[in-house]
Each structure stands twice: as structure tokens, then as C-alpha cells.
Design an enzyme around this catalytic site. Structure first.
Site, short mmCIF file in Angstrom:
data_model
loop_
_atom_site.label_atom_id
_atom_site.label_comp_id
_atom_site.label_asym_id
_atom_site.label_seq_id
_atom_site.Cartn_x
_atom_site.Cartn_y
_atom_site.Cartn_z
N HIS A 7 -3.81 13.92 1.02
CA HIS A 7 -4.01 12.99 2.15
C HIS A 7 -2.81 13.02 3.09
O HIS A 7 -2.96 13.13 4.31
CB HIS A 7 -4.24 11.58 1.62
CG HIS A 7 -4.29 10.52 2.69
ND1 HIS A 7 -5.32 10.44 3.60
CD2 HIS A 7 -3.43 9.51 3.00
CE1 HIS A 7 -5.09 9.41 4.41
NE2 HIS A 7 -3.95 8.84 4.08
N LYS A 22 -3.89 -1.97 10.29
CA LYS A 22 -4.34 -2.14 8.92
C LYS A 22 -4.33 -3.59 8.45
O LYS A 22 -4.65 -3.85 7.30
CB LYS A 22 -3.48 -1.29 7.98
CG LYS A 22 -3.76 0.20 8.09
CD LYS A 22 -2.69 1.01 7.43
CE LYS A 22 -2.99 2.51 7.51
NZ LYS A 22 -4.04 2.93 6.57
N ASP A 36 -9.02 0.29 2.31
CA ASP A 36 -7.97 -0.09 3.27
C ASP A 36 -8.45 0.30 4.67
O ASP A 36 -8.13 1.37 5.18
CB ASP A 36 -6.67 0.62 2.88
CG ASP A 36 -5.55 0.36 3.88
OD1 ASP A 36 -5.57 -0.69 4.53
OD2 ASP A 36 -4.66 1.23 4.00
N GLN A 95 -3.22 2.67 15.28
CA GLN A 95 -2.17 3.18 14.38
C GLN A 95 -1.31 4.25 15.07
O GLN A 95 -0.09 4.23 14.98
CB GLN A 95 -2.83 3.77 13.13
CG GLN A 95 -1.84 4.27 12.08
CD GLN A 95 -2.56 4.83 10.83
OE1 GLN A 95 -3.78 4.81 10.75
NE2 GLN A 95 -1.78 5.30 9.88
N ASP A 105 0.85 -1.20 0.00
CA ASP A 105 0.00 0.00 0.00
C ASP A 105 0.88 1.24 0.00
O ASP A 105 1.70 1.42 0.90
CB ASP A 105 -0.93 -0.01 1.22
CG ASP A 105 -2.07 0.98 1.05
OD1 ASP A 105 -2.38 1.37 -0.10
OD2 ASP A 105 -2.65 1.38 2.08
N THR A 129 -8.76 -5.77 4.22
CA THR A 129 -8.69 -4.83 3.10
C THR A 129 -9.71 -5.35 2.09
O THR A 129 -9.64 -6.51 1.69
CB THR A 129 -7.29 -4.82 2.46
OG1 THR A 129 -6.32 -4.53 3.47
CG2 THR A 129 -7.19 -3.78 1.35
N GLU A 187 -10.41 3.78 4.00
CA GLU A 187 -9.54 4.57 3.12
C GLU A 187 -9.91 4.24 1.69
O GLU A 187 -9.89 3.07 1.29
CB GLU A 187 -8.07 4.26 3.37
CG GLU A 187 -7.57 4.78 4.71
CD GLU A 187 -6.05 4.73 4.85
OE1 GLU A 187 -5.40 3.89 4.19
OE2 GLU A 187 -5.51 5.55 5.63
N ARG A 228 -7.46 3.96 13.67
CA ARG A 228 -6.56 5.11 13.86
C ARG A 228 -5.94 5.18 15.24
O ARG A 228 -4.81 5.67 15.38
CB ARG A 228 -7.34 6.41 13.59
CG ARG A 228 -7.92 6.52 12.20
CD ARG A 228 -6.87 6.33 11.13
NE ARG A 228 -7.45 6.53 9.80
CZ ARG A 228 -6.78 6.31 8.68
NH1 ARG A 228 -5.52 5.88 8.73
NH2 ARG A 228 -7.35 6.51 7.52
N GLU A 250 -9.21 3.92 -2.05
CA GLU A 250 -7.99 3.75 -2.85
C GLU A 250 -8.29 3.00 -4.14
O GLU A 250 -9.34 2.37 -4.27
CB GLU A 250 -6.94 2.93 -2.05
CG GLU A 250 -6.72 3.46 -0.64
CD GLU A 250 -5.49 2.88 0.04
OE1 GLU A 250 -4.69 2.18 -0.63
OE2 GLU A 250 -5.33 3.13 1.25
N GLU A 298 -9.39 12.42 8.08
CA GLU A 298 -9.29 13.76 7.51
C GLU A 298 -10.61 14.52 7.63
O GLU A 298 -10.64 15.68 8.04
CB GLU A 298 -8.95 13.69 6.01
CG GLU A 298 -7.53 13.26 5.71
CD GLU A 298 -7.37 13.04 4.22
OE1 GLU A 298 -7.38 14.02 3.46
OE2 GLU A 298 -7.26 11.87 3.80
#
Ligand code: MN
Length: 417
Positions: A133, A252, A232, A239, A126, A256, A198, A236, A200, A362
Site C-alpha cells: 500500500h 480522514k 478508514d 488529503q 492509524d 471510521t 481503506e 483523497r 484495515e 490504488e
């Protein structure tokens, strides 16, 4: 490319026009999985088409269609993919097509089919290739130092986990692990309270590269089969506690999700566009000049249980700072080899505009600014029962080339002990 419409009724807003023809693995009720191609509301059963003599002009071994993954088909190489694409387009567009007489045996309604993971993915990488971002997330994780000094010199990435890549529709259990509460010095164990998506794109590798021999940016697309939508999933809070110094790990690796349909690079070719200006210029092995981004409209919606869907993001893949040629050149510059079926994802695709944030981190400013949903609820991060839906397509003149959807619903954390 000007082509007449198919004799099949295909709405102009269908993702699966005759110009698309994405590949996937499907099964009929009680049947074995096999290779199919999406067209309008239907799937072309390639095994049935071959058995009925519709693919005699194709030189590949039709046994590749009876597999439960696309890998053997992909390994036949681009001339075989392109030849099959041309034969299928002719079968769908020719008024005298022999497919018409046997359509009830070859075409399966998508609503009556089950989709499977399309590819056996050996390795998953990834990237982190959206400047918007990386800047927005960097501000939240390190307000003094949002963009790391290497970011504009190389396409940052981490090695992901291939075993937990799942097809659209697979539910995802809320992960649990170590979290450092605000102001605390030692972590607690808890289900994540900051579960995120996420948005992607992912590229599926179409040709093995040799160990020890880098793939150059100029030849990189020879190694690409097609493209999928990717979610993905990210925790958080896990993370934030774990990511330094080696990057994301448990935050993560639990799931996925990818779309069931793989859109070929051939189908996407008319929608190539130039990416943003790269300043400073990257080192020579990463330099590309040409239209190597893709003009793909992308959306994210969430749908809580028994509630209407709310669109939370509209963005476009054209905004990506690093393109897939640069990603592949960088990934292999050490001599690291690529294998058929590997998944190379772009990283979250955010854009410059309001409403173009590709993840909740975000959009909600790190969980501090809730977003209002259509049904009257609010969200900072995902709750159990929420379903996330991603969609993407390119718009041609009166037709679309799209991915369909990638969906996933959040289930409660697994019971422990
Ligand atoms: Mn990601």
C-alpha cells in the site's frame, strides 16, 4: 485445538463458530444495550445467562454485562476473558448443557438485534504498515520518491479522531473541504470527488500501560484484547492538498467504521503466521522473531443502490510488513501510555497480487482507471448511495473465525449555510 461441534446448528461457513465467540454490544427491540457473544446466527445475552445462573463459575462481576460498552469487561483482564470463554464453550458443546433448557431466553437472533459501537474509544491511532500500500500510494502522490526513507525503519502512523469512529451500518456523509484542482495554484471549496475506503484491521487495547513506561515488543500482546475490521474512510483530493507537512487531518477525520464484533486474540491464536522478512533489520526495540502476523482473508465489496454487490479486493492480513507488537512498541517508546479501549489500526492492507488493493486510490491508479462493476456501472471513487462492505475471516478445519461485516453507505454532503 480439536473440539466437537456445538449442539446448536452452526454452518461450517459461519464466521461465528464455537471457536470464535467474539464480544459485542447489542440491544433487543425496546431493550437497553448489553454485552453479547456471537454464535452462529445467534447472540448469547450474557446478562440473561448470568441471571439464569449459567455463569456462576465465572468470578467476574456480572454487572459488567449490563454496560453499553465493553470497557469494564475488558478491564477485568485476560484471566477473566479466558475463563468466560471456556465456560461459554462448555455451555455450547456439552450435550447436557443447562443452556439448552433456557435457550429461548438467552439466545437472540442476530437479525432481531441492533448492534452498537462495542467500545468507548479514547484514542485512535492509524498505522501505515503495508509495504504494498505504501509503495502504490507513494507512486501516485510522489512518483519520484514513493517510499519515504524512514518507512522501513519505523511503523509510520498518525493520530486519528476517536469521536467519529462508528459501528457498521452507520451512514457516512460525503465530506467537503479545500481541494486544489489539477494545474491550479489556489484551492476551491467542494464536496470531495475522491471518496475512498481503506480496508484495515484494528486492535482494541485490553490493559492500561503506565505513562512514562514503554511497552516492549515482547510484552505487547498482554495489552491487546481483540481485533475488529476497520474502514478508514478517506477523501483523497482533500488529503492531497492538506497532507504535507503534518499528515492527514480532515481527509480522514469525518468517519471510521468498525465491525460490531471484537474477535479476541485467544480466538485468533491458531492463525498466527510469520510476516515478511524485514530488510534492513529494524532497531533493537522494534525487533521481533516469531509468528506475529495473522492469516486472515479479507475482502471489500461495493454495492450501489439497487445494484448487485461487486467484490473489488481480496487480500490477507499476513502481508503486513509491521506487526502489532512492533506498532505498540513504537507507539509507546516515548512513554506514551495506552488505555483500555484505545483503537490501533494497521493501515490499509494491500497484497502483492492483482486484485489485492485495499483502497480505490490504488485500484484505480489515482482515479484514472475506472473499475467495472457487476451491474454494468463503473467507478473510480465512491458515489452517493454506494454501500461498502468489508468481510474477514480465518479458515480452520471445518470452521471459521470471522468478523462478520463492516458496512457503510455514502450519503450526500451536508447542506451548508
Ligand atoms: Mn488508514
Amino acid at each position: 485445538m480439536i473440539q466437537s461441534a456445538s449442539w446448536l446448528a452452526i454452518p461450517s461457513d459461519s464466521d461465528f463458530s464455537v471457536h470464535n465467540l467474539p464480544y459485542g454490544i447489542f440491544s433487543r427491540e425496546g431493550g437497553a444495550p448489553g454485552v453479547g457473544v456471537a454464535i452462529g446466527e445467534w447472540i448469547i445475552d450474557l446478562t440473561a445467562a448470568a441471571q439464569l445462573g449459567l455463569l456462576t463459575e465465572w468470578e467476574g462481576a456480572v454487572s459488567v454485562f449490563e454496560q453499553s460498552v465493553l470497557n469494564d469487561f475488558i478491564a477485568l483482564g485476560r484471566p477473566a476473558w479466558q475463563r468466560l470463554r471456556a465456560i461459554l464453550q462448555q455451555l455450547l458443546m456439552d450435550e447436557e448443557s443447562p443452556l439448552r433448557a433456557v435457550a429461548d431466553r438467552v439466545l437472540v437472533r442476530q437479525t432481531e438485534a441492533r448492534m452498537h459501537l462495542p467500545v468507548r474509544i479514547g484514542d485512535y491511532t492509524d498505522f501505515y504498515s503495508s509495504l504494498e500500500h505504501a509503495t502504490n500510494v507513494g507512486k501516485l502522490f510522489r512518483s519520484d520518491n514513493p517510499l519515504m526513507p524512514n518507512w522501513k525503519h519505523l511503523p509510520v502512523a498518525y493520530h486519528g479522531r476517536a469521536s467519529s469512529v462508528v459501528v457498521s451500518g452507520t451512514p457516512v456523509h460525503r465530506p467537503q473541504g479545500q481541494i486544489l484542482p489539477a494545474g491550479a495554484e489556489v484551492p476551491v471549496f467542494s464536496p470531495t470527488k475522491a471518496l475512498d475506503y481503506e480496508l484495515e484491521l484494528g486492535f482494541i487495547i485490553g490493559k492500561d500501560s503506565a505513562l512514562g513506561r514503554p511497552v516492549t515488543a515482547a510484552e505487547a500482546e498482554e495489552y491487546l484484547f481483540g481485533c475488529v475490521l476497520v474502514n478508514d474512510w478517506s477523501a483523497r483530493d482533500i488529503q492531497r492538498w492538506e497532507y504535507q507537512p503534518l499528515g492527514p487531518f480532515l481527509s480522514k477525520n469525518f468517519a471510521t467504521s468498525i465491525s460490531p464484533w471484537v474477535v479476541t486474540l485467544d480466538a485468533l491464536a491458531p492463525f498466527r503466521t510469520k510476516g515478511p522478512l524485514q530488510e534492513p533489520a529494524p532497531l533493537p526495540y522494534l525487533q521481533t522473531s516469531g509468528a506475529f502476523n495473522f492469516d486472515l482473508d479479507l475482502q471489500v465489496a461495493i454495492q450501489p443502490a439497487e445494484q448487485p454487490e461487486s467484490t473489488l479486493c481480496r487480500t490477507n492480513a499476513r502481508y503486513l510488513y509491521w506487526n502489532v507488537r512492533q506498532q505498540l512498541a513504537h507507539h509507546t517508546i516515548t512513554g506514551c501510555n495506552m488505555k483500555v479501549g484505545d483503537l490501533i489500526a494497521t493501515g490499509t492492507i494491500s497484497g502483492p497480487d492483482e486484485g489485492s488493493n485495499g483502497c480505490l486510490l490504488e485500484l484505480t491508479q489515482g482515479g484514472t482507471r475506472p473499475v467495472a462493476l457487476e451491474g454494468g456501472e463503473q467507478r473510480t471513487y465512491l458515489l452517493d448511495g454506494d454501500e461498502v462492505v468489508m468481510r474477514g475471516y480465518a479458515s480452520g478445519n471445518g470452521y471459521r473465525i470471522g468478523f462478520g461485516e463492516v458496512r457503510g453507505m455514502i450519503l450526500p454532503a451536508a447542506e451548508l449555510f
